[in-house]
Design a protein around this motif. Sequence first.
Motif, PDB file in Angstrom:
ATOM      1  N   GLU A 153      98.969   8.039   0.106  1.00 42.14           N
ATOM      2  CA  GLU A 153      99.617   9.185  -0.548  1.00 42.14           C
ATOM      3  C   GLU A 153      99.678   8.990  -2.055  1.00 42.14           C
ATOM      4  O   GLU A 153      99.398   9.904  -2.829  1.00 42.14           O
ATOM      5  CB  GLU A 153     101.028   9.361   0.015  1.00 42.14           C
ATOM      6  N   ARG A 154     100.034   7.783  -2.492  1.00 45.20           N
ATOM      7  CA  ARG A 154     100.149   7.531  -3.929  1.00 45.20           C
ATOM      8  C   ARG A 154      98.779   7.556  -4.601  1.00 45.20           C
ATOM      9  O   ARG A 154      98.616   8.128  -5.693  1.00 45.20           O
ATOM     10  CB  ARG A 154     100.819   6.174  -4.155  1.00 45.20           C
ATOM     11  N   ALA A 155      97.770   6.934  -3.997  1.00 41.30           N
ATOM     12  CA  ALA A 155      96.430   6.934  -4.588  1.00 41.30           C
ATOM     13  C   ALA A 155      95.863   8.345  -4.673  1.00 41.30           C
ATOM     14  O   ALA A 155      95.216   8.717  -5.661  1.00 41.30           O
ATOM     15  CB  ALA A 155      95.499   6.039  -3.767  1.00 41.30           C
ATOM     16  N   GLN A 156      96.117   9.129  -3.649  1.00 40.90           N
ATOM     17  CA  GLN A 156      95.636  10.518  -3.634  1.00 40.90           C
ATOM     18  C   GLN A 156      96.306  11.325  -4.740  1.00 40.90           C
ATOM     19  O   GLN A 156      95.651  12.111  -5.436  1.00 40.90           O
ATOM     20  CB  GLN A 156      95.910  11.132  -2.267  1.00 40.90           C
ATOM     21  N   ALA A 157      97.607  11.134  -4.916  1.00 37.55           N
ATOM     22  CA  ALA A 157      98.342  11.861  -5.954  1.00 37.55           C
ATOM     23  C   ALA A 157      97.838  11.508  -7.351  1.00 37.55           C
ATOM     24  O   ALA A 157      97.854  12.346  -8.259  1.00 37.55           O
ATOM     25  CB  ALA A 157      99.836  11.557  -5.840  1.00 37.55           C
ATOM     26  N   LEU A 158      97.366  10.288  -7.522  1.00 40.32           N
ATOM     27  CA  LEU A 158      96.876   9.829  -8.822  1.00 40.32           C
ATOM     28  C   LEU A 158      95.392  10.111  -9.028  1.00 40.32           C
ATOM     29  O   LEU A 158      94.836   9.821 -10.086  1.00 40.32           O
ATOM     30  CB  LEU A 158      97.129   8.326  -8.966  1.00 40.32           C
ATOM     31  N   GLY A 159      94.724  10.657  -8.016  1.00 41.25           N
ATOM     32  CA  GLY A 159      93.317  11.010  -8.136  1.00 41.25           C
ATOM     33  C   GLY A 159      92.369   9.818  -8.110  1.00 41.25           C
ATOM     34  O   GLY A 159      91.268   9.885  -8.676  1.00 41.25           O
ATOM     35  N   LEU A 160      92.762   8.743  -7.449  1.00 45.09           N
ATOM     36  CA  LEU A 160      91.919   7.552  -7.398  1.00 45.09           C
ATOM     37  C   LEU A 160      90.907   7.646  -6.266  1.00 45.09           C
ATOM     38  O   LEU A 160      91.122   8.358  -5.283  1.00 45.09           O
ATOM     39  CB  LEU A 160      92.789   6.306  -7.194  1.00 45.09           C
ATOM     40  N   LYS A 161      89.824   6.916  -6.412  1.00 47.50           N
ATOM     41  CA  LYS A 161      88.805   6.820  -5.362  1.00 47.50           C
ATOM     42  C   LYS A 161      88.472   5.352  -5.119  1.00 47.50           C
ATOM     43  O   LYS A 161      88.650   4.508  -5.991  1.00 47.50           O
ATOM     44  CB  LYS A 161      87.549   7.606  -5.743  1.00 47.50           C
ATOM     45  N   GLY A 162      87.983   5.079  -3.908  1.00 45.88           N
ATOM     46  CA  GLY A 162      87.654   3.718  -3.547  1.00 45.88           C
ATOM     47  C   GLY A 162      88.102   3.427  -2.132  1.00 45.88           C
ATOM     48  O   GLY A 162      88.282   4.345  -1.319  1.00 45.88           O
ATOM     49  N   THR A 163      88.281   2.159  -1.824  1.00 47.15           N
ATOM     50  CA  THR A 163      88.624   1.737  -0.468  1.00 47.15           C
ATOM     51  C   THR A 163      89.758   0.725  -0.499  1.00 47.15           C
ATOM     52  O   THR A 163      89.726  -0.228  -1.291  1.00 47.15           O
ATOM     53  CB  THR A 163      87.410   1.100   0.236  1.00 47.15           C
ATOM     54  N   VAL A 164      90.741   0.942   0.362  1.00 48.79           N
ATOM     55  CA  VAL A 164      91.818  -0.016   0.576  1.00 48.79           C
ATOM     56  C   VAL A 164      91.825  -0.353   2.065  1.00 48.79           C
ATOM     57  O   VAL A 164      91.948   0.551   2.894  1.00 48.79           O
ATOM     58  CB  VAL A 164      93.188   0.539   0.157  1.00 48.79           C
ATOM     59  N   LEU A 165      91.653  -1.624   2.388  1.00 49.71           N
ATOM     60  CA  LEU A 165      91.691  -2.067   3.777  1.00 49.71           C
ATOM     61  C   LEU A 165      92.965  -2.860   4.019  1.00 49.71           C
ATOM     62  O   LEU A 165      93.325  -3.740   3.227  1.00 49.71           O
ATOM     63  CB  LEU A 165      90.478  -2.953   4.095  1.00 49.71           C
ATOM     64  N   LEU A 166      93.640  -2.545   5.118  1.00 49.85           N
ATOM     65  CA  LEU A 166      94.870  -3.224   5.501  1.00 49.85           C
ATOM     66  C   LEU A 166      94.721  -3.763   6.913  1.00 49.85           C
ATOM     67  O   LEU A 166      94.076  -3.146   7.761  1.00 49.85           O
ATOM     68  CB  LEU A 166      96.054  -2.256   5.446  1.00 49.85           C
ATOM     69  N   ALA A 167      95.309  -4.916   7.153  1.00 51.21           N
ATOM     70  CA  ALA A 167      95.347  -5.515   8.486  1.00 51.21           C
ATOM     71  C   ALA A 167      96.594  -6.370   8.557  1.00 51.21           C
ATOM     72  O   ALA A 167      97.277  -6.590   7.551  1.00 51.21           O
ATOM     73  CB  ALA A 167      94.097  -6.352   8.748  1.00 51.21           C
ATOM     74  N   GLU A 168      96.885  -6.863   9.732  1.00 51.35           N
ATOM     75  CA  GLU A 168      98.054  -7.727   9.862  1.00 51.35           C
ATOM     76  C   GLU A 168      97.919  -8.987   9.019  1.00 51.35           C
ATOM     77  O   GLU A 168      98.911  -9.636   8.703  1.00 51.35           O
ATOM     78  CB  GLU A 168      98.284  -8.094  11.324  1.00 51.35           C
ATOM     79  N   GLU A 169      96.682  -9.329   8.616  1.00 52.88           N
ATOM     80  CA  GLU A 169      96.458 -10.539   7.818  1.00 52.88           C
ATOM     81  C   GLU A 169      96.494 -10.290   6.321  1.00 52.88           C
ATOM     82  O   GLU A 169      96.453 -11.248   5.544  1.00 52.88           O
ATOM     83  CB  GLU A 169      95.125 -11.176   8.187  1.00 52.88           C
ATOM     84  N   GLY A 170      96.547  -9.008   5.867  1.00 49.16           N
ATOM     85  CA  GLY A 170      96.612  -8.789   4.432  1.00 49.16           C
ATOM     86  C   GLY A 170      95.969  -7.507   3.942  1.00 49.16           C
ATOM     87  O   GLY A 170      95.803  -6.537   4.693  1.00 49.16           O
ATOM     88  N   ILE A 171      95.578  -7.508   2.665  1.00 52.13           N
ATOM     89  CA  ILE A 171      95.035  -6.327   1.994  1.00 52.13           C
ATOM     90  C   ILE A 171      93.775  -6.698   1.222  1.00 52.13           C
ATOM     91  O   ILE A 171      93.654  -7.806   0.697  1.00 52.13           O
ATOM     92  CB  ILE A 171      96.083  -5.715   1.030  1.00 52.13           C
ATOM     93  N   ASN A 172      92.828  -5.757   1.158  1.00 52.48           N
ATOM     94  CA  ASN A 172      91.598  -5.906   0.396  1.00 52.48           C
ATOM     95  C   ASN A 172      91.304  -4.557  -0.227  1.00 52.48           C
ATOM     96  O   ASN A 172      91.273  -3.540   0.486  1.00 52.48           O
ATOM     97  CB  ASN A 172      90.450  -6.338   1.318  1.00 52.48           C
ATOM     98  N   LEU A 173      91.117  -4.483  -1.549  1.00 56.54           N
ATOM     99  CA  LEU A 173      91.015  -3.176  -2.184  1.00 56.54           C
ATOM    100  C   LEU A 173      89.977  -3.143  -3.300  1.00 56.54           C
ATOM    101  O   LEU A 173      89.736  -4.130  -3.984  1.00 56.54           O
ATOM    102  CB  LEU A 173      92.377  -2.740  -2.729  1.00 56.54           C
TER     103      LEU A 173
END
Length: 262
Positions: free
Chosen positions: A29-49
């Motif tokens: 929601e926040r990235a969309q509101a700011l007009g950002l593009k790209g990929t954010v991956l989430l899992a129980e082990e962490g984040i990769n963006l």
Amino acid sequence: MQNPAILNISAYKFVGLPDCHALRDRLHERAQALGLKGTVLLAEEGINLFLAGPGSAVRDWVDTLRADVRFADLSPKESWSEAVPFKKLLVKVKPEIIRMNHPAIRPDRAERAPALPAATLARWLAQGHDDDGRPVVTLDTRNAFEVDYGTFENAIDWRIGKFSEFPEAVQQHREALQGKTVVSFCTGGIRCEKAAIYLQQQELPDTPIYQLEGGILKYFEETDGAHYRGSCFVFDQREALDAGLAPATEIQRPASEAHRAP
């Protein structure tokens, strides 16, 4: 000529995220509101963006992320470009933020291998050994087509097709590593962090294991790219970056143009 207007960031962190589905909704929601593009991956082990957009908008989103105490110390790698190198915004929950298919390797629960600063690796490669006089080998943990764009001089390259093949490659070549100081590396650090933990678990005798802190991109940022030949493939429309973290103008492309996920 104006400076490039688009800020590109990449970051990862292995940290337990039992609430990754709810976190996904907030970050999207926040990235969309700011007009950002790209990929954010989430899992129980962490984040990769990997995200891009106007500098103020990107940093606003990072501030939102850092408001969560689990990400307070996140320090994204930055580069600039004339245009956004992503077509859309994706924020996904996955089983792993980097697929290894090896459930025993959970960096969020294990002690990571020692991280080697870029300047130290550059010095070791220049002198031909580590500070104890031991021979140093760099181990490329990326896919074969990525290696073909560029890598460190004399790096070990097992020609893996995807990262989940790395454990099997270790078993086939483990004797070649013994008795040396091994520095695993990848684009930004995430693959070599898992790879180094796996190597540590093999209990190779007389074989110190390190991971290159921040990967190739951090090495480019903190050195002049010494001992690295070629460019660094990135999974966006820039294709590859040079040692100045700018889109590479001279690219040695691999024979196959089939770019697969890491």
